[in-house]
Design an enzyme around this catalytic site. Structure first.
Site, PDB file in Angstrom:
ATOM      1  NE  ARG A   1       4.500 -17.309  30.289  1.00  0.00           N
ATOM      2  CZ  ARG A   1       4.361 -17.199  31.616  1.00  0.00           C
ATOM      3  NH1 ARG A   1       5.112 -17.929  32.428  1.00  0.00           N
ATOM      4  NH2 ARG A   1       3.470 -16.378  32.135  1.00  0.00           N
TER       5      ARG A   1
ATOM      6  CG  HIS B   1       3.766 -23.161  34.204  1.00  0.00           C
ATOM      7  ND1 HIS B   1       3.571 -22.620  32.959  1.00  0.00           N
ATOM      8  CD2 HIS B   1       3.968 -22.107  35.039  1.00  0.00           C
ATOM      9  CE1 HIS B   1       3.650 -21.300  33.040  1.00  0.00           C
ATOM     10  NE2 HIS B   1       3.895 -20.960  34.291  1.00  0.00           N
TER      11      HIS B   1
HETATM   12  P1  NAP Z   1       9.804  -8.290  35.362  1.00  0.00           P
HETATM   13  O1  NAP Z   1       9.835  -7.728  36.723  1.00  0.00           O
HETATM   14  O2  NAP Z   1       9.054  -7.553  34.295  1.00  0.00           O
HETATM   15  O3  NAP Z   1      11.316  -8.495  34.909  1.00  0.00           O
HETATM   16  C1  NAP Z   1      11.675  -8.745  33.586  1.00  0.00           C
HETATM   17  C2  NAP Z   1      13.182  -8.618  33.453  1.00  0.00           C
HETATM   18  O4  NAP Z   1      13.546  -9.057  32.126  1.00  0.00           O
HETATM   19  C3  NAP Z   1      13.685  -7.170  33.579  1.00  0.00           C
HETATM   20  O5  NAP Z   1      14.925  -7.164  34.262  1.00  0.00           O
HETATM   21  C4  NAP Z   1      13.886  -6.746  32.123  1.00  0.00           C
HETATM   22  O6  NAP Z   1      14.878  -5.768  31.920  1.00  0.00           O
HETATM   23  C5  NAP Z   1      14.360  -8.055  31.515  1.00  0.00           C
HETATM   24  N1  NAP Z   1      14.152  -8.052  30.062  1.00  0.00           N
HETATM   25  C6  NAP Z   1      12.990  -7.955  29.371  1.00  0.00           C
HETATM   26  N2  NAP Z   1      13.218  -7.995  28.055  1.00  0.00           N
HETATM   27  C7  NAP Z   1      14.559  -8.113  27.901  1.00  0.00           C
HETATM   28  C8  NAP Z   1      15.408  -8.181  26.778  1.00  0.00           C
HETATM   29  N3  NAP Z   1      14.928  -8.148  25.515  1.00  0.00           N
HETATM   30  N4  NAP Z   1      16.731  -8.304  26.991  1.00  0.00           N
HETATM   31  C9  NAP Z   1      17.245  -8.321  28.252  1.00  0.00           C
HETATM   32  N5  NAP Z   1      16.482  -8.248  29.378  1.00  0.00           N
HETATM   33  C10 NAP Z   1      15.155  -8.150  29.193  1.00  0.00           C
HETATM   34  O7  NAP Z   1       9.204  -9.768  35.364  1.00  0.00           O
HETATM   35  P2  NAP Z   1       9.124 -10.813  36.597  1.00  0.00           P
HETATM   36  O8  NAP Z   1       7.985 -10.489  37.475  1.00  0.00           O
HETATM   37  O9  NAP Z   1      10.466 -10.932  37.200  1.00  0.00           O
HETATM   38  O10 NAP Z   1       8.746 -12.156  35.799  1.00  0.00           O
HETATM   39  C11 NAP Z   1       9.570 -12.645  34.762  1.00  0.00           C
HETATM   40  C12 NAP Z   1       8.874 -13.752  33.985  1.00  0.00           C
HETATM   41  O11 NAP Z   1       8.819 -14.934  34.787  1.00  0.00           O
HETATM   42  C13 NAP Z   1       7.413 -13.501  33.656  1.00  0.00           C
HETATM   43  O12 NAP Z   1       7.275 -12.683  32.502  1.00  0.00           O
HETATM   44  C14 NAP Z   1       6.876 -14.903  33.424  1.00  0.00           C
HETATM   45  O13 NAP Z   1       6.974 -15.267  32.077  1.00  0.00           O
HETATM   46  C15 NAP Z   1       7.809 -15.781  34.251  1.00  0.00           C
HETATM   47  N6  NAP Z   1       7.119 -16.435  35.377  1.00  0.00           N
HETATM   48  C16 NAP Z   1       7.063 -17.799  35.392  1.00  0.00           C
HETATM   49  C17 NAP Z   1       6.432 -18.438  36.450  1.00  0.00           C
HETATM   50  C18 NAP Z   1       6.403 -19.947  36.534  1.00  0.00           C
HETATM   51  O14 NAP Z   1       5.743 -20.496  37.401  1.00  0.00           O
HETATM   52  N7  NAP Z   1       7.132 -20.654  35.714  1.00  0.00           N
HETATM   53  C19 NAP Z   1       5.848 -17.688  37.473  1.00  0.00           C
HETATM   54  C20 NAP Z   1       5.927 -16.307  37.408  1.00  0.00           C
HETATM   55  C21 NAP Z   1       6.567 -15.681  36.356  1.00  0.00           C
HETATM   56  P3  NAP Z   1      14.681  -4.232  32.378  1.00  0.00           P
HETATM   57  O15 NAP Z   1      14.658  -4.275  33.881  1.00  0.00           O
HETATM   58  O16 NAP Z   1      15.876  -3.526  31.854  1.00  0.00           O
HETATM   59  O17 NAP Z   1      13.363  -3.791  31.813  1.00  0.00           O
HETATM   60  C1  GLV Z   2       3.101 -17.708  35.750  1.00  0.00           C
HETATM   61  O1  GLV Z   2       3.641 -18.355  34.906  1.00  0.00           O
HETATM   62  C2  GLV Z   2       3.039 -16.279  35.777  1.00  0.00           C
HETATM   63  O2  GLV Z   2       3.434 -15.637  34.788  1.00  0.00           O
HETATM   64  O3  GLV Z   2       2.596 -15.726  36.805  1.00  0.00           O
END
Ligand code: NAP
Ligand code: GLV
Length: 308
Positions: A223, A271
């Site tokens: 983000r 994005h």
């Molecule tokens: P996820 O499975 O919830 O993984 C989040 C990771 O971040 C976990 O390893 C978590 O640690 C870690 N984390 C959270 N808060 C933290 C903190 N304060 N300090 C250190 N580590 C922390 O999420 P995901 O599915 O991988 O997605 C991640 C993010 O990608 C989404 O939230 C979204 O904003 C972004 N995204 C962007 C796009 C795009 O097109 N640009 C698309 C999809 C997603 P723990 O495992 O220890 O809880």
């Molecule tokens: C895209 O940014 C998502 O969070 O799926």
């Protein structure tokens, strides 16, 4: 769950396609599209809904977020007992891996320079650069970050990862929350795949980015609000950061006069690093709806106290 109604809140040219595909995937449910959706709906599938959507649907018990990140919902109010369930992977992992590997290799192999050389009519091979000189740090080792970290390690890079709890990812040096300094000190190319929460907003500032091995490079696919824009630009100006590849911004579309648009060391994309894929996403939501109706548990439930 006691009702058979799902309210869908999506905007965009393909809203009618989402509605038709949801109806096909959940033939036993009545699926309606906001703002004509049924007020008595107990389930919702949403992407960036307005507060008016929740005000119009007071009986929701399950809210399916049609994306991985739930930060767009953080300032909205809905029934405190309703569960928020986010998408997990749904084809986003493979897209994220492609995007990050491309950005990393483009930087390491200096394709930006060769593009500039072509425009200037230059033919100038540069000395070889090795993966070993570009240790990568992946912030967030969740559904997406773990896939990225594992794949980048497979390309021959040294990879460090950072998450709140210590993770276990093949080929990756995993650091827990309080080992942030060691993680940064070991990293030259920083990849951000954290959720946006009060703890992670503005985390990529002068202090954090300034601790990377020099010159550092940032790939932000999470983000925009993780990054303090002015600090990144200043570090690039000072030569402490070589540049950045940014897919996400505080304000999207990125304003026409934003300095990121004029900085040659910054690559921007709108994005698109991992887009929501309609068929995969609807299939996951439909499977979870069926599981919940059958009284089973599902994954992807957001811990609202943590914000992700
Ligand atoms: P996820 O499975 O919830 O993984 C989040 C990771 O971040 C976990 O390893 C978590 O640690 C870690 N984390 C959270 N808060 C933290 C903190 N304060 N300090 C250190 N580590 C922390 O999420 P995901 O599915 O991988 O997605 C991640 C993010 O990608 C989404 O939230 C979204 O904003 C972004 N995204 C962007 C796009 C795009 O097109 N640009 C698309 C999809 C997603 P723990 O495992 O220890 O809880
Ligand atoms: C895209 O940014 C998502 O969070 O799926």
């Amino acid at each position: 769950m006691t009702s058979d109604r799902l309210a869908l809140c999506v905007t965009g040219d393909d809203a009618a396609d989402w509605l038709a595909d949801f109806r096909r995937a959940l033939p036993d449910l009545t699926v309606t599209l906001w703002p004509e959706s049924a007020p008595e709906a107990t389930m919702a599938a949403v992407w960036k809904p307005p507060q008016a959507f929740f005000d119009a649907h007071p009986r929701l018990t399950e809210i399916f977020n049609l994306g991985a990140g739930v930060d767009a919902l953080s300032s909205l109010q809905w029934a405190p007992t309703a569960r928020l369930i986010r998408l997990e992977d749904c084809g986003m992992g493979a897209q994220m891996v492609e995007y990050v590997c491309h950005a990393l290799l483009r930087h390491v192999r200096e394709f930006d320079h060769y593009d500039a050389d072509r425009l200037a009519g230059r033919w100038a091979p540069r000395p070889p650069r090795r993966p070993g000189d570009f240790p990568v740090g992946v912030m967030g080792l969740g559904v997406l970050g773990a896939q990225v970290a594992r794949t980048v390690a497979g390309l021959g890079f040294t990879v460090h990862g950072w998450s709140r709890q210590r993770a276990d990812v093949d080929g990756v040096h995993c650091h827990a929350g309080d080992e942030f300094d060691a993680f940064l000190a070991a990293t030259r190319v920083l990849v951000c795949l954290l959720p946006l929460t009060p703890q992670t907003e503005n985390l990529l500032d002068r202090q954090t980015l300034g601790r990377l091995r020099r010159p550092g490079y940032l790939i932000n696919v999470a983000r925009g609000a993780h990054v303090v824009d002015a600090d990144l630009l200043a570090l690039i100006d000072e030569g402490r950061m070589a540049g950045a590849c940014l897919d996400v911004f505080r304000s999207e579309p990125l304003p026409a006069d934003h300095p990121f648009r004029r900085c040659a060391a910054i690559t921007i994309t709108p994005h698109i690093s991992a887009q929501t894929l309609r068929s995969e996403s609807i299939a996951q939501v439909a499977a979870r709806v069926s599981a919940l109706i059958a009284g089973e548990t599902v994954s992807g439930i957001v811990d609202r106290s943590q914000g992700y």
